[in-house]
Motif scaffolding. Sequence first.
Motif, PDB file in Angstrom:
ATOM      1  N   GLY A  23     107.855  21.997 -17.226  1.00 33.52           N
ATOM      2  CA  GLY A  23     107.166  20.929 -17.942  1.00 33.52           C
ATOM      3  C   GLY A  23     106.681  19.857 -16.983  1.00 33.52           C
ATOM      4  N   THR A  24     107.106  18.631 -17.207  1.00 29.20           N
ATOM      5  CA  THR A  24     106.683  17.520 -16.356  1.00 29.20           C
ATOM      6  C   THR A  24     107.632  17.274 -15.196  1.00 29.20           C
ATOM      7  OG1 THR A  24     107.862  15.941 -17.764  1.00 29.20           O
ATOM      8  CG2 THR A  24     105.561  16.380 -18.309  1.00 29.20           C
ATOM      9  N   ALA A  25     108.726  18.010 -15.107  1.00 27.47           N
ATOM     10  CA  ALA A  25     109.770  17.730 -14.119  1.00 27.47           C
ATOM     11  C   ALA A  25     109.779  18.770 -13.008  1.00 27.47           C
ATOM     12  CB  ALA A  25     111.135  17.690 -14.796  1.00 27.47           C
ATOM     13  N   THR A  26     110.080  18.322 -11.801  1.00 24.77           N
ATOM     14  CA  THR A  26     110.242  19.203 -10.653  1.00 24.77           C
ATOM     15  C   THR A  26     111.685  19.160 -10.188  1.00 24.77           C
ATOM     16  OG1 THR A  26     107.957  18.846  -9.927  1.00 24.77           O
ATOM     17  CG2 THR A  26     109.503  19.688  -8.281  1.00 24.77           C
ATOM     18  N   GLY A  27     112.300  20.319 -10.083  1.00 27.05           N
ATOM     19  CA  GLY A  27     113.652  20.423  -9.567  1.00 27.05           C
ATOM     20  C   GLY A  27     113.626  21.025  -8.181  1.00 27.05           C
ATOM     21  N   HIS A  68     115.150  21.868 -15.227  1.00 28.25           N
ATOM     22  CA  HIS A  68     115.437  21.952 -16.663  1.00 28.25           C
ATOM     23  C   HIS A  68     116.102  20.675 -17.170  1.00 28.25           C
ATOM     24  CE1 HIS A  68     116.671  23.760 -20.489  1.00 28.25           C
ATOM     25  NE2 HIS A  68     117.910  23.368 -20.228  1.00 28.25           N
ATOM     26  N   LEU A  69     117.128  20.217 -16.457  1.00 27.58           N
ATOM     27  CA  LEU A  69     117.850  19.015 -16.878  1.00 27.58           C
ATOM     28  C   LEU A  69     116.975  17.767 -16.770  1.00 27.58           C
ATOM     29  CD1 LEU A  69     121.300  19.705 -15.169  1.00 27.58           C
ATOM     30  CD2 LEU A  69     120.816  19.739 -17.628  1.00 27.58           C
ATOM     31  N   THR A  70     116.177  17.689 -15.710  1.00 29.17           N
ATOM     32  CA  THR A  70     115.308  16.524 -15.529  1.00 29.17           C
ATOM     33  C   THR A  70     114.220  16.486 -16.603  1.00 29.17           C
ATOM     34  OG1 THR A  70     115.700  16.621 -13.135  1.00 29.17           O
ATOM     35  CG2 THR A  70     113.855  15.275 -13.883  1.00 29.17           C
ATOM     36  N   HIS A  71     113.709  17.643 -16.973  1.00 31.91           N
ATOM     37  CA  HIS A  71     112.678  17.698 -18.011  1.00 31.91           C
ATOM     38  C   HIS A  71     113.222  17.208 -19.351  1.00 31.91           C
ATOM     39  CE1 HIS A  71     109.351  19.083 -20.453  1.00 31.91           C
ATOM     40  NE2 HIS A  71     110.154  19.902 -21.131  1.00 31.91           N
TER      41      HIS A  71
END
Length: 240
Positions: A23-27, A68-71
């Motif tokens: 989504g909008t988050a980069t891990g 995943h968690l950041t999103h």
Amino acid sequence: MQGARHRGRNGGYRNQVISLRVGTATGSCAVEPGSIDPEVVYACVGAPITELLHHDELAVQIAALDAHLTHHHPHSRDPRAVTVQVGGGDSLQRSVARAQAVTALIDGPPGGRVLVIGVVNSLLACLRESGMSYVPCDLKGGTTEWGEPIVTDFTEGLDSCDAVLASGMMLGNGTFDHLLTQVSANTRHLPVIMFAQSGAAVARELLGCGVDALSAEPYPFFWLTGEVSPLHLYRASGHR
């Protein structure tokens, strides 16, 4: 591959970083250069997150879980986070500013000793300036900017230290569980503070479960840009 060499410093840093977007988050998860074939990472493109979370490579699992968690739970909306801004400037200025924020999380006694796992010279410099001593530890070994020997086995420093400052890279190389096991077996309470670019949101899940404080720095990291960027600082409940 990513590399940095700060103005006026003798050494530099070179890492291979796996970054995956959900989504909008980069891990992200950093690994030792050359330890993972780039084709392994390329094969992750477009793969379902459920597949990546069960990948054969631990570092891919960490990067995917971090994304995943950041999103789903951005650091910017976490009520526990105190967000500070690392000011714009060159890489050395920003490295020192980050180090000041990270080392401020250490609740050690005056003149205390810190086991630093994952040597970053700016962190060591801030500890020196605050009057704290340290045991530098890194799998690469070698010496610090000041010629101090770097141990490769963190268990050598646990008994002589009052706190542990650990890199998020420990999540990706599989050594962090061993650290928590050793800390919990120690007769003294040793606070564990993490500075995490690798697995910043994964480390957040460990607050109060072995991790006492955390500096979470999601992508893009301070040395990839000269612009202002955030650090999200956490303390486990009950620790100030």
